[in-house]
Design an enzyme around this catalytic site. Structure first.
Site, PDB file in Angstrom:
ATOM      1  N   TYR A  78      -1.597 -45.215  10.669  1.00 32.40           N
ATOM      2  CA  TYR A  78      -0.417 -44.656   9.999  1.00 32.40           C
ATOM      3  C   TYR A  78       0.766 -44.497  10.953  1.00 32.40           C
ATOM      4  CZ  TYR A  78      -3.783 -43.462   6.308  1.00 32.40           C
ATOM      5  OH  TYR A  78      -4.753 -43.521   5.341  1.00 32.40           O
ATOM      6  N   LYS A 102     -15.825 -47.950  12.911  1.00 40.10           N
ATOM      7  CA  LYS A 102     -16.165 -49.302  12.421  1.00 40.10           C
ATOM      8  C   LYS A 102     -16.342 -50.163  13.668  1.00 40.10           C
ATOM      9  CE  LYS A 102     -16.638 -52.206   8.960  1.00 40.10           C
ATOM     10  NZ  LYS A 102     -17.825 -52.151   8.076  1.00 40.10           N
ATOM     11  N   ASP A 113     -18.337 -47.306   6.317  1.00 37.14           N
ATOM     12  CA  ASP A 113     -18.809 -47.693   4.972  1.00 37.14           C
ATOM     13  C   ASP A 113     -20.108 -46.975   4.642  1.00 37.14           C
ATOM     14  OD1 ASP A 113     -19.662 -49.181   7.118  1.00 37.14           O
ATOM     15  OD2 ASP A 113     -19.789 -51.090   6.067  1.00 37.14           O
ATOM     16  N   ASP A 172     -11.032 -36.643   1.381  1.00 41.00           N
ATOM     17  CA  ASP A 172     -10.814 -36.516  -0.071  1.00 41.00           C
ATOM     18  C   ASP A 172     -12.124 -36.718  -0.834  1.00 41.00           C
ATOM     19  OD1 ASP A 172      -8.201 -35.898   0.148  1.00 41.00           O
ATOM     20  OD2 ASP A 172      -7.430 -37.598  -1.005  1.00 41.00           O
TER      21      ASP A 172
END
Ligand code: NAD
Length: 361
Positions: free
Chosen positions: A146, A195, A227, A255
């Site tokens: 971000y 990851k 994942d 979330d």
């Protein structure tokens, strides 16, 4: 102990829910022999109304002088509020972004707790959640995808868009340390999510996290691919204690974790920097649809105040007292409208605060 607390009541339901959290803090201070000294700070819409801007330099300085800041939520209804006719840099949310940056709040902490009494609100099967669960998601907040360089350009008539994900070892080390510190106050397990089978930034994340782990021999460290973590959160959420992860993975996983707990009105949060300072606030927004009606759920803000006692002031017994009182009030069957279910007793914002105070001895 004297606790110097900056207070941003904010907009919408903010003043109502923060008032209840202050009531609970005062009750705990009384019971444990402390003194809360509050400095009221203006931010968001409330600051625009008075100062014409969502955050002043003076407020930033006052926040820096506090040991911690307790905040309601800021913002209004984007369709009807005059604040949203201003240019984006003058709107309520710009104040919050500037405050986070000025205070260097790089670590976001969101607990996801399923209370046994509220398990009806959990979308998972009962056999998965029996006994409830209690995890803490530690998300890096100021680096990664971000904040990396980005561009959109056309090459030979085809448009390319690029985002970059960069972390340096210092950014990883400082948040890993905070995660291990927090695990030391809990069940002493850190799950670092990455990851690493694909990304270089994740391989560095893993290496630095392992280095930091050596300084915390009592804490068990495990690595999990993002994942797999997304699946494990709904398959077996009880396995997690502290989840440590980078900005984008944390955005998504926090979330997901909060959705499996039920109501937004129950979700506390904290943003921390390298010192003991923190900004503590409910995860929800200013809920303009119910503002001023005395029906908002103050529990997320009250639990944020408990986090403040635990992480900024190291007052663990006092934080336990608040969390225990919340649990007792739920057990006794009291609910605000957002978590109401059949056969329970519905109460308003202020009555909920009083009930929680009643269980603090
Ligand atoms: P919201 O979280 O304010 O409301 C979503 C729904 O949840 C509403 O139905 C609301 O009534 C309910 N709700 C939220 N908190 C509640 C509580 N404590 N008790 C009972 N019900 C509760 O989200 P939104 O409507 O998308 O945003 C409203 C405003 O809040 C916007 O201006 C937004 O920018 C702002 N916002 C601020 C923050 C913050 O201050 N950190 C975070 C999110 C949104």
């Amino acid at each position: 102990m004297r606790l110097n607390i900056g207070v941003i009541k904010g907009d919408g339901i903010g003043p109502e829910i923060v008032t209840e959290a202050m009531k609970v803090l005062d009750k705990v201070a009384d019971a444990f022999g402390h003194e809360c000294a509050y400095t009221q700070l203006l931010m968001g819409g409330a600051s625009i109304d008075v100062n014409g801007v969502p955050l002043t330099d003076e407020t930033i300085e006052l926040a820096k002088k506090s040991d911690a800041v307790l905040m309601g939520s800021i913002g209004g209804d984007a369709k009807t509020s005059p604040w949203y006719k201003l240019e984006p840099s003058k709107r309520p949310e710009a104040g919050l972004l500037r405050l986070r940056k000025s205070l260097n709040l790089f670590a976001n902490l969101r607990p996801a707790v399923l209370y046994d009494e509220l398990k009806g609100a959990c979308p998972l099967k009962e056999e998965i959640t029996t006994g409830g669960f209690d995890m803490m998601i530690m998300r890096e907040l100021t680096g990664g995808l971000y904040f990396g360089e980005r561009s959109t350009k056309e090459v030979d008539g085809i448009t390319y868009a690029t985002d970059t994900l960069t972390y340096n070892e210092e950014e990883i080390r400082r948040i890993a340390k905070r995660a291990f510190d927090i695990a030391m106050k809990r069940r002493k397990k850190v799950t670092s999510v990455d990851k690493a089978n694909v990304l270089d930034s994740s391989r560095l994340w893993r290496k630095v996290t392992e280095e930091v782990a050596k300084e915390y021999p009592e804490v068990a460290l495990e690595h999990m691919l993002v994942d797999n973590c997304a699946m494990q959160l709904v398959k077996d959420p009880r396995q997690f204690d502290v989840i440590l992860t980078e900005n984008m993975f944390g955005d998504i996983l926090s979330d997901e974790a909060s959705m499996v707990t039920g109501s937004i009105g129950m979700l506390a949060s904290a943003s921390l920097n390298e010192t003991k300072f923190g900004l503590y606030e409910p995860s929800g927004g200013s809920a303009p649809d119910i503002a001023g009606k005395g029906i908002a759920n103050p529990i997320a803000t009250i639990l944020s105040a408990a986090m403040m006692l635990r992480y900024s002031f190291d007052l663990d017994a006092e934080a336990d007292a608040i969390e225990h009182a919340v649990s007792e009030v739920l057990k006794a069957g009291y609910r605000t409208g957002d978590i109401m279910s059949e056969g329970k007793k519905q109460v308003g914002t202020s009555e909920m605060g009083d009930l929680i105070c009643g269980y603090i001895k």
